[in-house]
Design a protein around this motif. Sequence first.
Motif, PDB file in Angstrom:
ATOM      1  N   ALA A  86       0.829  -1.215   0.000  1.00  0.00           N
ATOM      2  CA  ALA A  86       0.000   0.000   0.000  1.00  0.00           C
ATOM      3  C   ALA A  86       0.862   1.263   0.000  1.00  0.00           C
ATOM      4  O   ALA A  86       0.415   2.329  -0.414  1.00  0.00           O
ATOM      5  CB  ALA A  86      -0.929   0.004   1.210  1.00  0.00           C
ATOM      6  N   GLN A 341       4.258   1.553   6.069  1.00  0.00           N
ATOM      7  CA  GLN A 341       3.363   1.970   4.979  1.00  0.00           C
ATOM      8  C   GLN A 341       3.641   3.413   4.523  1.00  0.00           C
ATOM      9  O   GLN A 341       3.215   3.804   3.440  1.00  0.00           O
ATOM     10  CB  GLN A 341       1.906   1.859   5.481  1.00  0.00           C
ATOM     11  CG  GLN A 341       0.874   1.869   4.371  1.00  0.00           C
ATOM     12  CD  GLN A 341      -0.522   1.526   4.894  1.00  0.00           C
ATOM     13  OE1 GLN A 341      -0.676   0.623   5.739  1.00  0.00           O
ATOM     14  NE2 GLN A 341      -1.535   2.212   4.426  1.00  0.00           N
ATOM     15  N   PHE A 435      -1.609  -3.784  -5.649  1.00  0.00           N
ATOM     16  CA  PHE A 435      -2.365  -2.712  -4.984  1.00  0.00           C
ATOM     17  C   PHE A 435      -2.923  -1.785  -6.056  1.00  0.00           C
ATOM     18  O   PHE A 435      -2.194  -1.334  -6.932  1.00  0.00           O
ATOM     19  CB  PHE A 435      -1.437  -1.944  -4.041  1.00  0.00           C
ATOM     20  CG  PHE A 435      -2.082  -0.791  -3.306  1.00  0.00           C
ATOM     21  CD1 PHE A 435      -2.926  -1.013  -2.224  1.00  0.00           C
ATOM     22  CD2 PHE A 435      -1.826   0.522  -3.688  1.00  0.00           C
ATOM     23  CE1 PHE A 435      -3.508   0.053  -1.540  1.00  0.00           C
ATOM     24  CE2 PHE A 435      -2.400   1.593  -3.001  1.00  0.00           C
ATOM     25  CZ  PHE A 435      -3.243   1.353  -1.928  1.00  0.00           C
TER      26      PHE A 435
END
Length: 446
Positions: A86, A341, A435
């Motif tokens: 992500a 992330q 993603f």
Amino acid sequence: MTSYDLIIRNGNIVSADSVQLGDIAIKDGKIQEVAYGRKIDGDALKEINAEGLHVFPGLIDSHVHFNEPGRAEWEGLETGSKSLAAGGATTFFDMPLNSTPPTINAENLALKKALADQKAVVNPRFWGGLVPENIKDLKGLHDNGVIGFKAFMSPSGIADFNHSDDETIFKGMKEIASFGSILAVHAESTVICEQLAEEKISQGKTSARDYVESRPIISEIEAVRRIISYSEATGCKLHVVHASSRKVVKIIEEAKQRGVNVTVETCPHYLALTVKDLEEKGGLAKCAPPLRDEDEVEELWAALANGEIDVIGSDHSPAPASMKTITDNFFEGWGGISGAQSTLNILLTEGYYKRNLPLEKIVKLTAENPAKRFGLSTKGKIATGYDADLAIVDLNESFTLHNEDLYYRHKHSPYVGMTFKGKVKNTLVNGEVVFENGKIIVDKVQ
Ligand SMILES: [Zn+2]
């Protein structure tokens, strides 16, 4: 006319030395062609229109703790790797702790590898551990493909991963040098940190500032000087992880100048957060070495801009919220930040936008340098023959990070509430879109 699996059209392709408009063609997980300033002929099963977007080599996060097997309730390979995808990262190097058993022999490495094959959505790689009891196992770990070895010069905080005394480090480095691998070190002085902490605690001084003062920069400098001497004496390649200050980086820079084979990592939290954040956010922002003051943060950015730092690793070291709650004693609570992330977001927002850090430098620090340093010969670059590990980013889109945006097992991070400019739109791992549109769309790495 050639047929491809995927063509990315019209993206701004970011490399370590340029940003140029072009097309990228992918087949069988590899980049088949990169065409700058022209269209790739041919058709593909899928096309991505990257007009107005930037295409980065996927980040290689050289420093994460996903804690599986054995401590998956803290994170795990699935949630950890999804958070990376992500954030535009396509490869991780998992540390030998805080999994149980720790990765200190080939057998334990095999356990972790098997789990990663089932669960990871990005490419897994592993560090082996160097601990006092496993010198004999280092060669076996190397033969089974570890990236290198990690040792702690001060207590690790994990009972089954002992820190290495000087004798172990020296012996271990000789052994690691004998087969040409590399040692990564957590470099803080046990003596300095333990005695200062004891003093503080005995005087009832347990604030955020007290915790920071118990792990001063000089403690890192002392340990780094010592380990560099050992590297010079043994010929063992060295990588210093999570340097918190340019003063530490300087020592490494001087060693490089005289020919020592040493590199240095820093982490996004030393670039984006200060002691003030530790005071305000409490346990969420606790790590070791600790966060520093604002002037140190600015110096660290200057070191980055000046090419003194080789690699950015997240040092993602998560724990359940209950272990991150600090009421008044900052010597208690888990030291480790959840951040994997957000690495690219921080480098773009705080670096590229706020401090004019060139995109090319970001690629160097997050992809090209780690690939080169740790021998990933088909990664870290957008070029023909390389693995199609890519992050497609909208540099103009802003967003505020919310807890529910996080893929971590425990949805907390000191970066929650921050507004970032630059959003990952797609992440491709070995040519596969993992993603897309804000969602993870595959179960495991192909
Ligand atoms: Zn770490």
